[in-house]
Design an enzyme around this catalytic site. Structure first.
Site, PDB file in Angstrom:
ATOM      1  N   ASP A  98       0.873  -1.086   0.021  1.00  0.00           N
ATOM      2  CA  ASP A  98       0.024  -0.033   0.131  1.00  0.00           C
ATOM      3  C   ASP A  98       0.961   1.294   0.079  1.00  0.00           C
ATOM      4  O   ASP A  98       1.717   1.398  -0.704  1.00  0.00           O
ATOM      5  CB  ASP A  98      -1.260   0.002   1.068  1.00  0.00           C
ATOM      6  CG  ASP A  98      -1.889   0.885   1.223  1.00  0.00           C
ATOM      7  OD1 ASP A  98      -2.930   1.036   0.722  1.00  0.00           O
ATOM      8  OD2 ASP A  98      -2.020   2.026   2.044  1.00  0.00           O
ATOM      9  N   TYR A 139      -1.749  11.121   2.043  1.00  0.00           N
ATOM     10  CA  TYR A 139      -2.687  11.533   1.024  1.00  0.00           C
ATOM     11  C   TYR A 139      -2.569  13.195   0.808  1.00  0.00           C
ATOM     12  O   TYR A 139      -2.994  13.481  -0.567  1.00  0.00           O
ATOM     13  CB  TYR A 139      -4.078  10.941   1.054  1.00  0.00           C
ATOM     14  CG  TYR A 139      -4.172   9.397   1.203  1.00  0.00           C
ATOM     15  CD1 TYR A 139      -4.431   8.675  -0.113  1.00  0.00           C
ATOM     16  CD2 TYR A 139      -4.124   8.857   2.388  1.00  0.00           C
ATOM     17  CE1 TYR A 139      -4.501   7.376   0.138  1.00  0.00           C
ATOM     18  CE2 TYR A 139      -4.143   7.386   2.549  1.00  0.00           C
ATOM     19  CZ  TYR A 139      -4.418   6.732   1.449  1.00  0.00           C
ATOM     20  OH  TYR A 139      -4.690   5.609   1.432  1.00  0.00           O
ATOM     21  N   HIS A 151      -6.736  -6.910  -0.613  1.00  0.00           N
ATOM     22  CA  HIS A 151      -5.717  -5.732  -0.564  1.00  0.00           C
ATOM     23  C   HIS A 151      -4.787  -6.191   0.334  1.00  0.00           C
ATOM     24  O   HIS A 151      -3.555  -5.565   0.066  1.00  0.00           O
ATOM     25  CB  HIS A 151      -6.571  -4.611  -0.326  1.00  0.00           C
ATOM     26  CG  HIS A 151      -5.582  -3.356  -0.111  1.00  0.00           C
ATOM     27  ND1 HIS A 151      -4.945  -2.942  -1.022  1.00  0.00           N
ATOM     28  CD2 HIS A 151      -5.079  -2.656   1.051  1.00  0.00           C
ATOM     29  CE1 HIS A 151      -4.072  -1.840  -0.755  1.00  0.00           C
ATOM     30  NE2 HIS A 151      -4.242  -1.680   0.604  1.00  0.00           N
TER      31      HIS A 151
END
Length: 353
Positions: free
Chosen positions: A101, A267, A332
């Site tokens: 990730d 982010y 994931h």
């Protein structure tokens, strides 16, 4: 956990917590969101037993590492700088790297900036995205997927409507002055953002349970207000075999202490990182690499992102890429969902070097 040692090293002006086990060549495991070192628990034990020194830091903003208050302190350069300091602190000149990730994104850029410190790289979930000189990342995601796409929702501001004015007043700023001078950045830099408040209202335990077990096999959206509560709370969730109640509790306990802001700031710095890596436009990741993604991964099932995971596409920018593996029936969190299989794939690849 049994046999795992914990310590803190000072690097790049902050404290970074490390979990490690074993002796031998160093394997550096880099976690993503919403995780911390604990997501590598299976790998720490396995690779110590295989004759490696397995090291899993809490990246800045996560776990027991420091979380700088400035939202602009979470660029690729900050985090890669932390890791170079970690390697120096543990006396490791050149290491094997495994990322998942956001940890994969950082691992790509560690390998891009400092290939001299990386023996080989195995990344999970997130492919290498070469810098697009014409388009900022967040603006691009918003244009393709809209304001409720999860990356857009994770930003520390609201793009339109009356909410910014309400928040400005709540913080004690003059809304007319802010609007006239376009100083929305004032509160943007000082407040954690809307999404943290929404997560807190829903409950950290419920949010983590949803993220870890119920990500969609499609583009990931987080609607606002009541719709978000319904999306998270109205889905009956039975924990999968790879995540026990006690393991979930470890995540919850940690995030109840730290909150989500540190991880979300990665982010929020995507566009800033994009600006800062301009000198590396067109550069390639030139270390031996293997890439693995789950067939049910949210990214793998997002239009425009899946194409970047194609071997021939990635090979153009990662010339020493040896293989792309798409794991059937896996989502994931590969290193937890299929720990034994992932461990074997990592081990087999690193044994070549």
């Amino acid at each position: 956990m049994e046999g795992i040692e914990h310590r803190t090293v000072r690097t790049n002006g902050i404290n970074i917590h490390l979990a490690e086990k074993g002796e031998g060549p160093v394997v550096l495991f880099l976690h993503g969101f919403p995780e911390f070192w604990y997501s590598w628990r299976h790998q720490l034990h396995a690779f110590a037993a295989l004759g490696y020194r397995a090291v899993a830091p809490d990246l800045r903003g996560y776990g027991d590492s420091d979380a700088p208050a400035d939202v602009n302190s979470y660029t690729y350069f900050h985090v890669v700088g932390d890791l170079i300091g970690v390697l120096d602190a543990i006396g490791a000149d050149k290491v094997f790297v495994v990322g998942h990730d956001w940890g994969a994104t950082i691992a790509w850029h560690l390998s891009l900036f400092r290939p001299d410190r990386v023996k080989a790289l195995l990344n999970l979930g997130v492919a290498f995205f070469p810098r697009d000189a014409m388009h900022k990342p967040v603006e691009t995601f918003r244009a393709f997927f809209g304001d409720e796409y999860y990356i857009c929702r994770f930003q520390a501001w609201w793009p339109s409507g009356v909410e910014p004015l309400i928040e400005t007043i709540r913080l004690g700023f003059d809304p007319l002055r802010v609007v006239k001078r376009r100083e929305m950045q004032v509160w943007r830099r000082r407040e954690p953002g809307a999404i943290e408040n929404e997560f807190a209202e829903i409950g950290i335990d419920k949010v983590l349970k949803y993220f870890l077990t119920s990500l969609p096999v499609s583009p990931f959206y987080l609607p606002r207000g009541k719709a978000l509560r319904e999306q998270i709370l109205d889905i009956p969730i039975t924990l999968p075999s790879w995540l026990s109640e006690d393991e979930l509790k470890c995540y919850v306990t940690q995030y109840e202490k730290t909150g989500f802001t540190g991880g979300l700031n990665y982010y929020r710095d995507m566009d800033l990182s994009w600006e800062l890596i301009a000198p590396w436009t067109g550069s390639k990741v030139e270390v031996p690499t293997k890439y693995i993604v789950g067939e049910l991964d949210v990214g793998y099932n997002t239009p425009g992102i899946r194409e970047s995971m194609n071997f021939d596409v990635m090979k153009k920018h990662v010339p020493f890429l040896e293989d792309v593996v798409v794991m059937k029936g896996v989502g994931h969190f590969l290193q937890e969902e299929k720990a034994n299989v992932i461990n074997q794939l990592i081990y087999d690849f690193f044994q070549k070097f």
